[in-house]
Structure formats: C-alpha cells, structure tokens
Design an enzyme around this catalytic site. Structure first.
Site, PDB file in Angstrom:
ATOM      1  CE  LYS A   1      -4.577 -45.580 -97.494  1.00 19.55           C
ATOM      2  NZ  LYS A   1      -5.627 -44.683 -96.981  1.00 19.55           N
TER       3      LYS A   1
ATOM      4  CD  GLU B   1      -5.954 -40.272-101.077  1.00 25.42           C
ATOM      5  OE1 GLU B   1      -6.935 -40.957-100.743  1.00 25.42           O
ATOM      6  OE2 GLU B   1      -4.952 -40.110-100.351  1.00 25.42           O
TER       7      GLU B   1
END
Length: 371
Positions: free
Chosen positions: A163, A321
């Site tokens: 991220k 995920e």
C-alpha cells in the site's frame, strides 16, 4: 424453504494491526455487519457486509438498509426466489452494495444447503479448488510489516501488495526497496495507491516505481479520474488494475471501452451480488482483462463467499486477498476458519457456503441486534 426471520447484527471487529491506505486508515476496531436468514424448516443462511466509510458507506447505513428496506423483500418468501429478490432489492434502494451482497450471500447459502450443493456449484461449477493468496503490506510500522512478510513467505505465500500513497514518494520508494530485498525470485510484487496520487504528476511518480517491476499498479488516482487512469494506462509499461473506478458491470463496460485499466479488481462488496460480480468478470474476460479478488475488512463469512466466487470464475486469475480473518481481525467467527495453506486460500467442502458460525464468538463482537 420459507424465510420467517432475518436477524441483522452490527459488529465491532478488533484489529491486530494498524493499516494505512491512500484513501484512509484503520486502527483498533472496525465495524461490520452479519446477517442470518432463518427458514420454517430449520435452515440458517449466513451473510456478511464489510462497509468502510471512506470507500463505500457506513456500517450503520448498511444495518438500516437491511433492517428497514430489504427485510420486507424476504419475509415469507422462498430463498429459491433469490434472483427475483435481488432485482427487487435494486429497485427498492439505491446503492448499498454491501447490504445487498450480504443478503445475496445468505440466500445462496440457504439454497445450497437445501439442494445439498456448494455455492460455487450454484455459481456455475468449480473451476479451481484454491486461489493464490495475495497479502497486503500496509502497516505504518514497516519493520513489523517486514516480519509479517517473512512469516508469510515461510508459509508459501508469494504475492505481496504494498500500500502506497499515504506517505511521501521517497518513503514509498524506501519501503518498496526494503520489501523487494527480502522477496525471492518466484515472488510477485504488486503496488496499490488506493487513489493516493494526484493526477497532475502521477505518471512521473509511477515511472519511478516501475523500477521494481511490479506485476500491476492498482488504482493510482481518484475513482472519478478515469480520464487520468486512461492516460496512465497508455503511458506506462506496468499493467494498471482498476479498483475504486469499477464497482458495477456498467463501469466495467466503460473500463473496457475506454481502456482506462488493463485489469479489474472485483470485490463482492462493490458489486452488490454474485450475479453482478460474474457480469463484471464476463465483461473483463471478453475484453482480455484479467481479474483480481479484492476484499474490504471481511470476516470469515464474506471471505468464504469470495472464495466460492473466485473458485467458480475463470477470469479471477491474478490471485485474491482472502486472508483478513486470519491476519488482521482479532476475532474468529467460524468454527473452522478459512483454510490458508501452501500459499493459497481453499474452497471449503459442504453444502451452501460450507461454514459453521461460532455464535458465541459472534455475540462477543456484536454491539446491536435487530430482528
């Protein structure tokens, strides 16, 4: 299989770690919603919504959507009417895809249990038994995240998504360099900005991160800047993955036409139903765009639903995920947790979703119940 009760629970999930994203952060706890549909013949179907206020909506609004607006659509009806019920849901209330997905999930769970088949079978049949597991690196304590990555590598996981966009570009480059240094040759690095870049200089920034040869770069700019997404897609070599820019089949059509991305992240919480998720996948596949299995902060019910979806959808070829119940949330509500093994999440056996909810654990995380 007549539904005679809908129970809606507002939950508060404890978190094991802080997570930072280009669009917002989470820490300590996060709200969620769990529903159960009960039939006169004793079946219980489970569903879950995972709204996030900075991404799609609030948990409180989701509870109200289910309790006030969607409840009348199911009471006294057979779960076998699920296709008609979901069309009526769209006509009854605009938006609220997480609430609709929770309802669709529970309806499919009921129908699968009654028929003695899995949700994956209902969705078209099993294409794959397991889905390569992608884990996100999003902890502001990057040393802790490196330890997390090393532990996952030891478990056979090879897909890592960093991220970015919540700090400086220099800090992002340092984090990417440090993670890349510990990844083996067979690992795949992905990058997710969660809309964190300004369109004005996004291409210059992304050309820097291309040095790490990521498998894809996810949603670099704001959801509505699809024009900038298209320019970025044309300008750089790395494939661009659309997340926030594609919630619906209609937006998937726009993505395919304008080619503002090379691939699409399908989240059931964005799509609002299994059917719409399948439609997005079909549009993407026809346009030659592979798909990735994204999630919100979901507990075991919704993650299991995602596994059934990905297992039955050939276009979901970029991994998924489906791990938050194991690594991020501090409460496990399934008696048999989502199976994570050999670098993958696995399709459970059994009819419907194939789950057994630990109602004591669920009660411990529940802050409000309706119905």
């Amino acid at each position: 299989m007549i539904i005679d009760r809908l129970q809606v629970r507002l939950t508060r999930w404890p978190l094991k770690m802080t997570r930072k994203h280009g669009v917002g952060d989470v820490a300590d706890t996060l709200p969620g919603v769990v529903i159960s549909l009960h039939t006169k013949d004793g079946l219980t179907g489970w569903g879950e919504a995972a709204p996030w206020s900075v991404f799609s909506g609030t948990a409180e609004a989701t509870v109200s959507a289910l309790d006030v607006y969607l409840r009348p659509l199911v009471m006294g009806r057979s779960a076998r009417e699920l296709a008609r019920i979901m069309v009526e849901a769209d006509r009854t209330i605009v938006g609220h895809p997480e609430a609709k997905m929770a309802l669709d999930m529970a309806l499919h769970d009921l129908v699968g249990q009654a028929a003695g088949v899995s949700v994956a079978t209902l969705l078209g049949g099993v294409f794959r038994e397991s889905i390569p597991l992608s884990v996100s690196i999003a902890n502001p304590d990057f040393d802790a995240d490196l330890d997390f990555a090393r532990a996952r590598l030891a478990e056979g996981i090879r897909l890592f998504k960093v991220k970015t966009g919540f700090s400086t570009h220099a800090e992002d480059m340092t984090r990417l360099e440090r993670l890349a240094a510990i990844l083996p040759a067979d690992a795949s690095l992905r990058i997710d900005y969660n809309q964190g870049l300004a369109a004005v200089d996004a291409i210059r920034t992304l050309r820097d991160v291309e040095a790490f040869r990521p498998a894809f770069i996810e949603q670099p700019v704001a959801r509505d800047r699809r024009d900038a997404m298209a320019e970025i897609t044309r300008a750089i070599d790395t494939p661009i993955l659309a997340d926030e820019s594609v919630f619906s089949p209609e937006e998937a059509v726009e993505c395919a036409r304008a080619r503002f991305a090379d691939a699409i992240s399908i989240k059931l919480m964005k799509a609002g139903s299994f059917a719409k998720g399948k439609a997005i996948a079909a549009i993407a596949s026809a346009a030659g765009m592979p798909c990735y299995g994204g999630t919100m902060y979901e507990a075991g019910i919704a993650l299991t639903a995602g596994i059934h979806f990905a297992a039955s959808t050939p276009a979901m070829s970029l991994g998924a995920e489906y791990y938050t119940s194991a690594f991020v949330l501090g409460t496990e509500i399934l008696k048999d947790p989502v199976r994570l093994e050999a670098g993958a999440s696995w399709l459970p056996a059994g009819p419907g979703l194939g789950i057994h909810v630990d109602e004591a654990a669920l009660s411990g995380a529940t802050v409000e119940t309706r119905g």
